[in-house]
Write an enzyme that holds these catalytic residues in place. Structure first.
Site, PDB file in Angstrom:
ATOM      1  N   GLY A   1       0.813  -1.086   0.082  1.00 42.00           N
ATOM      2  CA  GLY A   1       0.173   0.057   0.171  1.00 42.00           C
ATOM      3  C   GLY A   1       0.763   1.110  -0.128  1.00 42.00           C
ATOM      4  O   GLY A   1       2.206   1.086  -0.203  1.00 42.00           O
TER       5      GLY A   1
ATOM      6  N   ALA B   1       2.268   2.956   2.404  1.00 40.74           N
ATOM      7  CA  ALA B   1       3.482   3.014   3.328  1.00 40.74           C
ATOM      8  C   ALA B   1       4.532   2.175   2.779  1.00 40.74           C
ATOM      9  O   ALA B   1       5.786   2.548   2.747  1.00 40.74           O
ATOM     10  CB  ALA B   1       3.056   2.564   4.726  1.00 40.74           C
TER      11      ALA B   1
ATOM     12  N   HIS C   1      -5.868  -1.035   0.523  1.00 39.81           N
ATOM     13  CA  HIS C   1      -6.946  -0.664   0.922  1.00 39.81           C
ATOM     14  C   HIS C   1      -6.617   1.105   1.228  1.00 39.81           C
ATOM     15  O   HIS C   1      -7.467   1.681   1.293  1.00 39.81           O
ATOM     16  CB  HIS C   1      -7.000  -1.010   2.435  1.00 39.81           C
ATOM     17  CG  HIS C   1      -8.163  -0.415   3.087  1.00 39.81           C
ATOM     18  ND1 HIS C   1      -9.438  -0.493   2.366  1.00 39.81           N
ATOM     19  CD2 HIS C   1      -8.528  -0.070   4.440  1.00 39.81           C
ATOM     20  CE1 HIS C   1     -10.407  -0.076   3.144  1.00 39.81           C
ATOM     21  NE2 HIS C   1     -10.027   0.383   4.594  1.00 39.81           N
TER      22      HIS C   1
ATOM     23  N   GLY D   1     -10.726  11.047   1.584  1.00 40.58           N
ATOM     24  CA  GLY D   1     -10.994  12.257   2.239  1.00 40.58           C
ATOM     25  C   GLY D   1      -9.764  13.264   1.797  1.00 40.58           C
ATOM     26  O   GLY D   1      -9.727  14.239   1.203  1.00 40.58           O
ATOM     27  N   GLY D   2      -8.555  12.766   2.266  1.00 38.09           N
ATOM     28  CA  GLY D   2      -7.397  13.609   2.098  1.00 38.09           C
ATOM     29  C   GLY D   2      -6.062  13.567   3.064  1.00 38.09           C
ATOM     30  O   GLY D   2      -6.244  12.697   3.954  1.00 38.09           O
TER      31      GLY D   2
ATOM     32  N   ARG E   1     -17.084  12.292  16.275  1.00 35.45           N
ATOM     33  CA  ARG E   1     -17.166  10.968  15.624  1.00 35.45           C
ATOM     34  C   ARG E   1     -17.410   9.677  16.927  1.00 35.45           C
ATOM     35  O   ARG E   1     -18.612   8.867  16.796  1.00 35.45           O
ATOM     36  CB  ARG E   1     -15.955  10.411  15.075  1.00 35.45           C
ATOM     37  CG  ARG E   1     -16.216   9.952  13.746  1.00 35.45           C
ATOM     38  CD  ARG E   1     -14.514   9.661  13.147  1.00 35.45           C
ATOM     39  NE  ARG E   1     -14.254  10.139  12.013  1.00 35.45           N
ATOM     40  CZ  ARG E   1     -13.414   9.852  10.952  1.00 35.45           C
ATOM     41  NH1 ARG E   1     -12.563   9.016  11.467  1.00 35.45           N
ATOM     42  NH2 ARG E   1     -13.146  10.490   9.852  1.00 35.45           N
TER      43      ARG E   1
ATOM     44  N   SER F   1      -4.160   9.724   8.762  1.00 32.07           N
ATOM     45  CA  SER F   1      -3.620   8.511   8.604  1.00 32.07           C
ATOM     46  C   SER F   1      -3.119   8.155   7.190  1.00 32.07           C
ATOM     47  O   SER F   1      -1.820   7.816   6.954  1.00 32.07           O
ATOM     48  CB  SER F   1      -4.676   7.693   8.768  1.00 32.07           C
ATOM     49  OG  SER F   1      -6.019   7.978   7.870  1.00 32.07           O
TER      50      SER F   1
END
Lengths: 612, 246
Positions: free
Chosen positions: A14, A16, A43, A49-50, A301, A410
């Site tokens: 992915g 990273a 994933h 979102g960003g 959240r 993240s």
């Protein structure tokens, strides 16, 4: 036995994993990436979102700086993060974003002049500066003082992942896809690579490397309801824990998202509530104002998720084939608003539910979303306990997020940590040599071959692997979810220990030749239950509420006793992890204080209680 | 009570010498908002754990789950059973190498495609952390993103008449990728260099104009437009080439 050699083995391709591989390859080292799926399907692509970086180009981000980003991150973590790591991260993020621009990301840019935006259901106006025209712009995300989230429309993770893999292709880094690492090769001191199962053929292969990186993402799939992709079963965390040496940091630190659609738990954006959407129960009664009179659906959240769970537990959920749920209502926002400002939501409802959100209610419930937990590393990304082993991204506990991660941090972590840790690994590899002990390698491979043989011959029993997995997922979802308490956690720990005993008796029921999805799951089921036990036991022991970890029976953040990080290791033969603790941070640039949002009861380091 | 669904699923395990290609039939009762992701996962876990298929994000983002659904390539995760008749026939994508049952090897194919078209920004610029980013017009960024939305699912390749006949045809996905880089001022390649990649029968001139690619693209990419634009540009480039060197 087929064997591959490289300087760096990245388990996971992915964002990273690939960013680290790119850095190593750019320094002249041979890197190989392993991936469960073709790398562009990782994933990372789902993070729409960003990513946060304090460029400060847009009007609402004016005056932003790494210092403000740092403060938001530390507060977001509820003082659970490593502040040295957070500092490193916020200082590097702007460069990392610009570097991705050079490599081809079509970042959205500043458009000068007036425009409107929504906040809390109301429309506001802003004016973008002419002199900033064409620079990378940003949008708003929860828990941040400035608009700092850089994005490309509704596909930031997708463009980042494609651009990163383009770079991987350009540099000639090999990605061996449909490959699953099933154990690390090590001698108790040094990591030498991994034993890997080919998911096309079912064959085992040894990958030997001077440095090994775990970048396998989160482990949401140990929960029954999760927004994570189906591959996020924690294979990286499992093989690290399996060493008996490498700890999982803060296993109990799990974040939930309030609005996953039922049944698939694909998440619909918080923008729905931000723009004025409401939550309804079985009687189509709006219930959030009862619990949060001021903020209602706009509370954070975790708070919204908790009240939703509470309301369902009161029996006011809507019964359905897939269990109880609640309704998200955006009908009153009108067709025009939904079709322009909430287009993705409309598409998700049409495509995955077959409903029209302009006229119909959306079935939702909270779902597991992110694992702050992961393979514990130092600030260079080096895993505790084994030389030559590293971790990065969601798979790691680096530890940027502490007990709660901010939206947009993240995705940023993947490339920022990837860049920093990639440089550190390149430094580590210079002049480093390791002797691959053939005896140890052979031992590791034989152990795995024997394990598979026992499974396919049903030597230990005939337990159905899917039933075991479901039982584990139910325990976590029902008792180690959003609200936690001692009684439920103890029960979960007890039940998971029984499930662990059953997991050791799994036998394969179908034709296992070739890829065999049943065997792939059976190989990791014990590891998954061990991880589940780390989560449940870590949560049971942490008798405070911090970030996402909310104890009904200990509702205060307790800085006197719990300003620390859980380290869980697994001793073979036990049915529980061994827990140790370390201080959250060597450096405390910002001493523990109030976050300014969420629950505020705090027991200070001196034992003084505030906000009760 | 939901409808009774009948699934006819292609089965073959190339790793099992006793396996021959055939169709297996499974039955399920339809539930609310059932997608093929829900249905196939249930069939595997409740009826046949050896059934091979590929899902990853199950949200229409990653492109893993393309298969031929009642004769048409599409993403299984965003296919609702209620939009299908009660009899559902599932086949693996053609063109790609079969791994087993409904699972095909798209990874190898797309890596080779990306290498062939040079799917990256070709530039001699290097990173200077002390300099602000190069500016770009937001509308151009959005135009690039529009073409970058491709998820490499393989539907356009599987539905392509040329790709089904000749192995070396690079497909609409590759041509769209080239169009994406031609739009991007950061890529320093000259028109002639793009021409070398796609100005052949393996590239733009292999396209027969059947345009199933446009019809089946689950991301609704403007493939027809891009193929037309590229063909025109490459035609002109070929003419210019003739005059310059002829």
């Amino acid at each position: 036995m087929e064997t591959e050699f490289s300087d760096l083995l990245c388990i996971g391709a992915g964002l990273a994993g690939e960013r680290v591989a790119v850095e190593a390859a750019s320094n002249g080292f041979k890197a190989i990436c392993l991936s469960l799926v073709p790398p562009r399907r990782s994933h990372s692509s789902a993070a729409q979102g960003g990513m946060q970086a304090s460029l400060g180009n847009c009007a609402m981000g004016d005056g932003d700086s790494p210092d403000i980003h740092f403060e938001d991150t530390v507060k977001g973590s509820d003082w659970g993060c490593d502040q040295e790591v957070a500092r490193l991260f916020v200082e590097t993020a702007p460069t990392a974003v610009r570097e991705m621009a050079l490599w081809g990301i079509p970042w959205n840019r500043v458009v000068p002049g007036k425009s409107t935006y929504f906040k809390g259901g109301k429309q506001y106006e802003k004016v973008e500066a002419k002199e900033k025209e064409g620079l990378i712009t940003a949008r708003s995300f929860g828990g941040t003082a400035k608009w700092r989230t850089c994005y490309t429309s509704d596909g930031t993770g997708h463009t980042l992942l494609y651009t990163m893999d383009n770079r991987v292709v350009e540099l000639g880094v090999k990605v061996h896809d449909r490959m699953e690492a099933i154990s690390l090769i090590h001698d108790g001191e040094t990591c030498m690579g991994a034993v890997v199962r080919d998911l096309k053929t079912g064959k085992l292969k040894a990958y030997l490397a001077k440095a090994t990186l775990i970048a396998t993402g989160g482990y949401g799939r140990i929960y029954r309801e999760t927004t994570n992709a189906v591959i996020n079963e924690g294979s990286g965390a499992i093989i690290a824990l399996d060493t008996g040496i490498v700890p999982i940091g803060n296993p109990e630190a799990i974040q939930f998202h309030p609005t996953g659609i039922v049944p698939t738990h694909i998440l619909v954006t918080e923008g729905c509530r931000g723009d004025g959407g409401t939550l309804l129960d079985v009687n189509e009664n709006r219930f959030m104002p009862e619990y949060e009179p001021e903020k209602a659906e706009l509370a954070s959240r975790d708070v919204v998720s908790r009240w939703m769970t509470h309301h369902i537990r009161k029996g006011l959920g809507v019964k359905g084939h897939y269990g109880d749920h609640l309704w998200l209502d955006i009908r009153h926002l009108g067709a025009q608003h939904i079709k322009t400002k909430l287009r993705e939501v409309e598409e998700i409802c049409n495509n995955f539910l077959g409903i029209d959100p302009i006229t119909q209610l959306i079935p939702v419930r909270p779902a597991q979303h992110y694992t702050m937990a992961g393979v514990r590393t130092d600030k260079d990304g080096a895993a505790y306990g084994l030389k030559g082993l590293f971790a990065a991204g969601e798979a790691a506990c680096w530890d940027l997020h502490g007990l709660n991660r901010l939206g947009g941090n993240s995705l940023a972590e993947t490339i920022v940590a990837g860049k920093i840790i990639g440089e550190k690994i390149a430094g580590f590899l210079k002049g480093y040599d390791v002797t691959f002990d053939t005896g140890i390698i052979k031992g590791c491979v034989v152990r795995e071959l024997e394990r598979i043989e026992r499974l396919v011959s049903c030597k230990d029993g005939h337990e159905d692997v899917y039933k075991i997995r479901n039982a584990m997922q139910d325990e976590l979802m029902d008792r180690v979810g959003i609200f936690r308490n001692g009684n439920d956690l103890q029960k979960a720990v007890d039940n998971l220990q029984e499930i662990y005993v059953r997991a050791k008796k799994v036998g394969i029921r179908s034709n296992w030749l070739g890829a065999s999805p049943e065997l792939a799951l059976a190989i990791k089921i014990q590891g998954m239950v061990r991880l589940a036990l780390c989560v449940a036991y870590g949560a049971l022991q942490r008798t405070e509420s911090r970030g996402c970890h909310a104890r009904e029976d200990y509702d205060a953040r307790n800085d006197k006793d719990w300003l620390n990080r859980t380290l869980a290791t697994w001793d073979e033969g036990n049915t529980l992890p061994t827990l140790e603790y370390e201080p959250v941070s060597k450096v405390m640039e910002i001493p523990p204080g109030s976050r300014g949002y969420g629950a505020s009861k705090i027991i200070s380091q001196d034992g003084e209680v505030t906000g009760a | 009570m939901g409808r009774k669904l009948k699934f006819n699923i292609f089965r073959y395990n190339p790793l099992d010498s006793n396996s021959v290609p055939h169709t297996d039939t499974f039955h399920l009762e339809e539930t609310d908002s059932m997608t093929l992701f829900i249905a196939l996962t249930r069939i595997r876990e409740e009826q046949d754990p050896s059934l091979q298929f590929d899902f990853c994000c199950r949200a229409g983002i990653c492109g893993s789950c393309a298969m031929v659904i009642n004769g048409r390539p599409d993403l299984a995760c965003k296919t609702l059973t209620k939009e299908l008749p009660t009899e559902i026939t599932l086949m693996p994508l053609p063109v790609f190498k079969l791994i087993g049952d409904l699972s095909v090897d798209t990874g190898t194919w797309f890596r080779a495609m990306n290498e062939k078209v040079g799917s990256w920004i070709h530039t001699d610029k290097t990173m200077d952390p002390n300099v602000e980013e190069e500016r770009m017009d937001n509308s151009l960024a959005e135009e690039i993103y529009e073409l970058e939305r491709c998820v490499e699912c393989g539907c356009c390749v599987a539905s392509c008449g040329t790709a089904n006949m000749r192995e070396d045809f690079i497909g609409a996905v590759a041509l769209n990728r080239i169009a994406r880089f031609m739009l991007d001022p950061r890529d320093q390649r000259k028109e002639r260099e793009y021409f070398e990649v796609i100005g052949t029968d393996e590239g733009i001139f292999g396209c027969m104009g059947l345009l199933a690619c446009e019809d089946v693209c689950p991301k609704d990419l403007p493939l027809q437009d891009q193929l037309g634009i590229l063909r025109r540009k490459m035609g002109w480039s070929a003419v210019k080439h003739l005059f310059r060197f002829g």
